[in-house]
Design a protein around this motif. Structure first.
Motif, PDB file in Angstrom:
ATOM      1  N   THR A 108      17.405 -72.924 -66.838  1.00  0.00           N
ATOM      2  CA  THR A 108      18.369 -71.629 -66.562  1.00  0.00           C
ATOM      3  C   THR A 108      19.185 -72.333 -65.796  1.00  0.00           C
ATOM      4  OG1 THR A 108      16.557 -69.737 -65.442  1.00  0.00           O
ATOM      5  CG2 THR A 108      18.433 -69.410 -64.245  1.00  0.00           C
ATOM      6  N   GLU A 109      19.380 -73.462 -64.461  1.00  0.00           N
ATOM      7  CA  GLU A 109      19.655 -74.722 -64.343  1.00  0.00           C
ATOM      8  C   GLU A 109      20.625 -74.965 -65.464  1.00  0.00           C
ATOM      9  OE1 GLU A 109      21.983 -76.188 -61.955  1.00  0.00           O
ATOM     10  OE2 GLU A 109      19.963 -74.181 -61.420  1.00  0.00           O
ATOM     11  N   ARG A 112      22.966 -72.315 -66.456  1.00  0.00           N
ATOM     12  CA  ARG A 112      23.913 -72.206 -64.847  1.00  0.00           C
ATOM     13  C   ARG A 112      25.268 -73.199 -65.471  1.00  0.00           C
ATOM     14  NH1 ARG A 112      24.146 -74.421 -60.036  1.00  0.00           N
ATOM     15  NH2 ARG A 112      25.587 -72.825 -58.499  1.00  0.00           N
ATOM     16  N   THR A 113      24.840 -74.246 -66.038  1.00  0.00           N
ATOM     17  CA  THR A 113      26.234 -75.889 -65.228  1.00  0.00           C
ATOM     18  C   THR A 113      26.740 -74.935 -66.378  1.00  0.00           C
ATOM     19  OG1 THR A 113      23.542 -77.277 -64.754  1.00  0.00           O
ATOM     20  CG2 THR A 113      25.585 -78.120 -65.649  1.00  0.00           C
ATOM     21  N   LEU A 116      28.804 -72.629 -65.838  1.00  0.00           N
ATOM     22  CA  LEU A 116      30.316 -72.675 -64.763  1.00  0.00           C
ATOM     23  C   LEU A 116      31.234 -73.828 -65.521  1.00  0.00           C
ATOM     24  CD1 LEU A 116      28.061 -73.384 -61.404  1.00  0.00           C
ATOM     25  CD2 LEU A 116      29.501 -71.933 -62.314  1.00  0.00           C
ATOM     26  N   VAL A 157      19.590 -64.384 -65.281  1.00  0.00           N
ATOM     27  CA  VAL A 157      21.330 -65.157 -64.811  1.00  0.00           C
ATOM     28  C   VAL A 157      21.931 -63.616 -64.871  1.00  0.00           C
ATOM     29  CG1 VAL A 157      23.330 -65.835 -65.853  1.00  0.00           C
ATOM     30  CG2 VAL A 157      21.085 -67.219 -65.686  1.00  0.00           C
ATOM     31  N   HIS A 159      24.643 -60.663 -65.416  1.00  0.00           N
ATOM     32  CA  HIS A 159      25.854 -60.831 -66.187  1.00  0.00           C
ATOM     33  C   HIS A 159      26.610 -59.313 -65.722  1.00  0.00           C
ATOM     34  CE1 HIS A 159      22.008 -60.404 -68.405  1.00  0.00           C
ATOM     35  NE2 HIS A 159      22.852 -59.664 -69.008  1.00  0.00           N
ATOM     36  N   ARG A 175      31.321 -66.137 -61.728  1.00  0.00           N
ATOM     37  CA  ARG A 175      30.902 -67.258 -61.209  1.00  0.00           C
ATOM     38  C   ARG A 175      30.523 -66.664 -59.560  1.00  0.00           C
ATOM     39  NH1 ARG A 175      33.034 -72.124 -60.341  1.00  0.00           N
ATOM     40  NH2 ARG A 175      34.813 -72.008 -62.242  1.00  0.00           N
ATOM     41  N   LEU A 178      27.105 -66.650 -59.681  1.00  0.00           N
ATOM     42  CA  LEU A 178      26.025 -67.660 -60.779  1.00  0.00           C
ATOM     43  C   LEU A 178      26.197 -68.492 -59.384  1.00  0.00           C
ATOM     44  CD1 LEU A 178      27.815 -68.698 -63.464  1.00  0.00           C
ATOM     45  CD2 LEU A 178      25.489 -67.892 -63.093  1.00  0.00           C
ATOM     46  N   THR A 180      24.887 -70.306 -55.832  1.00  0.00           N
ATOM     47  CA  THR A 180      23.658 -70.366 -54.724  1.00  0.00           C
ATOM     48  C   THR A 180      24.699 -70.433 -53.271  1.00  0.00           C
ATOM     49  OG1 THR A 180      24.194 -73.153 -54.733  1.00  0.00           O
ATOM     50  CG2 THR A 180      22.587 -71.806 -56.761  1.00  0.00           C
TER      51      THR A 180
END
Length: 197
Positions: A108-109, A112-113, A116, A157, A159, A175, A178, A180
């Motif tokens: 997931t991380e 996410r990266t 972005l 995630v 969407h 954005r 996503l 935090t």
């Protein structure tokens, strides 16, 4: 009853895999006809020619089946066998262990990266852009936007269908979804709760 459910589930899964594979390969075959040395509508003439060939092929198959209806039994049997085999190759879903949960968090991380990075300074990114990026780097070959949506859903995630990029709304990630939560929100909450107490 369970055996029938398993067989039906395997056929359904295999049919979905075959349909996605066929659609992805057809789309890739049509896309390969686009010429990079031309611009505008002339560059897409090859794509339109291949779409016309596919349409003609579909029409001829329909006429053939109308002339020889028993041919449909052969086609159906072939599809069922292929779906059965594809359904066997599909990974079985098993309950998540703590190691798998850690792996899912890492996935997931990483996703996410990537999202972005693809957004850059924009407010969102379309899933078709993400899929094209992955396929350019040798990943997710033969997969579709639907597969990507299912992956995002599995990883939690957010969407949406109405994400606008360059004025065009379609499936994408924003954005703001996503972002935090800020780290200072937790102390404020605890302070407020202690004051109320």
């Amino acid at each position: 009853m369970t055996r029938l459910h398993n067989a039906a589930d395997r056929l359904t899964t295999g049919t979905g895999i075959l349909a996605r594979r066929l659609a992805a390969r057809t789309a890739a075959w049509v896309r390969r006809a686009r010429r990079d040395d031309l611009t505008g509508w002339q560059a897409a003439l090859g794509c339109w020619a291949r779409v016309a060939l596919l349409t003609l092929g579909g029409y001829l198959l329909w006429r053939l089946i109308r002339a020889f209806p028993n041919l449909l039994w052969l086609l159906t049997g072939t599809w069922i066998i292929a779906a059965w085999r594809a359904g066997k190759q599909a990974p079985a879903t098993a309950p998540e262990t703590p190691d798998e949960e850690d792996s899912a968090a890492a996935d997931t991380e990483a996703l996410r990266t990537l999202l972005l990075d693809l957004m850059g300074k924009g407010s969102g990114v379309h899933l078709r852009t993400v899929l094209a990026h992955l396929q350019e780097h040798g990943q997710w070959e033969g997969r579709t936007v639907t597969d990507l949506r299912l992956c995002l859903q599995r990883l939690g995630v957010p969407h949406d269908l109405r994400v606008k990029v360059a004025g065009v709304p379609t499936w994408g990630v924003r954005r703001r979804d996503l972002q935090t939560p800020s780290e200072d929100s937790a102390p404020q909450t605890s302070t407020a709760s202690s004051t109320a107490a």
